[in-house]
Design an enzyme around this catalytic site. Sequence first.
Site, PDB file in Angstrom:
ATOM      1  N   LEU A   1       0.835  -1.196   0.000  1.00 19.22           N
ATOM      2  CA  LEU A   1       0.000   0.000   0.000  1.00 19.22           C
ATOM      3  C   LEU A   1       0.872   1.248   0.000  1.00 19.22           C
ATOM      4  CD1 LEU A   1      -2.906  -0.935   2.470  1.00 19.22           C
ATOM      5  CD2 LEU A   1      -2.951  -0.887  -0.034  1.00 19.22           C
TER       6      LEU A   1
ATOM      7  N   CYS B   1       8.026  -9.898 -12.573  1.00 16.51           N
ATOM      8  CA  CYS B   1       6.915 -10.786 -12.200  1.00 16.51           C
ATOM      9  C   CYS B   1       5.532 -10.187 -12.435  1.00 16.51           C
ATOM     10  CB  CYS B   1       7.049 -11.208 -10.739  1.00 16.51           C
ATOM     11  SG  CYS B   1       8.471 -12.267 -10.419  1.00 16.51           S
TER      12      CYS B   1
END
EC number: 1.1.1.22
Length: 440
Positions: A255, A265
């Site tokens: 966050l 990835c």
Amino acid sequence: MQAESICVVGVGYVGLIQAVGLASFGLAVKCVDLDAGKIAKLRNGIPPIFEDGLEDALQSVIAAKTISFTTDVAEARDCDLFYVAVGTPTSERTGNARLDYLEAAVSAIADVAPVGAVIAVKSTVPIGTCAALQARLDRDHADKRLAIVSNPEFLREGTALKDFFNPERIVIGSASESARQRVRESYAAFDQRGIPMILSDTSTSETIKYAANAFLATKVTFINEISDLVETVGGDIDDVARGIGLDSRIGPQFLRAGPGYGGSCFPKDTLALATIGRRHGVQQQIVETVIRINDSRRFHILKRIELAMGDKLSGKRVAVLGLAFKANTDDVRDSPAVDIVHALLEEGAEVRAFDPVAKFTVDHRAYQQCESMADACEGASAVLIATEWAQFRSFDFSAVEPLVARRYMFDMRRIVDIDADWASRWDIERIGSSLKRASA
């Protein structure tokens, strides 16, 4: 045959961490890679990637003689467990993961592996891949009774070695119970510590990997959208993130408002999951939206920079501090910082960049990678903090004030101390905040 006879095929990022980690437990690990130059470096204790603690760990297992390196998989014919960690890059044509390297590696292993050997796939692969590989082995090498296992990795670049030794879970998927147990044996040190072991079929294991990365990418994208709102209506995104992250149902990780996700990835895996969904007629609408928003994030940042510089970047010199997609790694694959560099050059800006580890070259006369922050900032009309390196966080920018053409800074990572003495003399804009300091 020794129970610790293990081979790792493909010693790039994932494979090398796996090999060094298992060798650190005292298991005998043979590493195979076709890149002779890489193997030569590894034999001398030099890792091909930058990762905190990796060089020391590599040299330790070399000294202990628990690891060896070769370009010939035939030298691992005495191994009964093979981990495959070759690349599965995105196909530009299909948007799915390419499997040619994986298929070639599995075929090469099957030719030399002993009867009953287990082949554990650590590469991230489309759902159904391991089942297809098992069917091929059953057809072409029925006499060897080889078993495929899906054993995805959950490493974070920058903390990969720490993540290996402190996993939150280990996922082992196979149609064969004995194959699952053979892989589990290699992780005995974790079993003894009570680390959760998820034993499943291969499709479940493959889905766990994609779903985990897609969910984390969604968290990153969500907080970036809220960040845009905060910039408009007022407030501070760090306080917002903390306020929702303290909810145990949400959690604080991923966050951090910023320029969007990057690396090897998240971009690849979200695109592959969306492609898999469309192919099976089950559209992954949330994931597709996440991809679209993340792709537009760089454009949003460029527009903010243009606005601050009078809608004209052409001919302006911009210092970009940070090139890696995140701190503590040298990986620039799908890096937001690199995308910003390209965008600035396309707008006619002159870019001088500095990163303490990562290197990025582009054939453009207006681009220069510098050896120091001071060199990068010289003559700059804007300083962009693009990667959250600790040295950028603690740097006293009064040292470069005599060098810059204008004391304007755009903090894309929210790491600069805006209460520092020097900060009052700069125009500082930050992702996720309406705050702007006026320079003297």
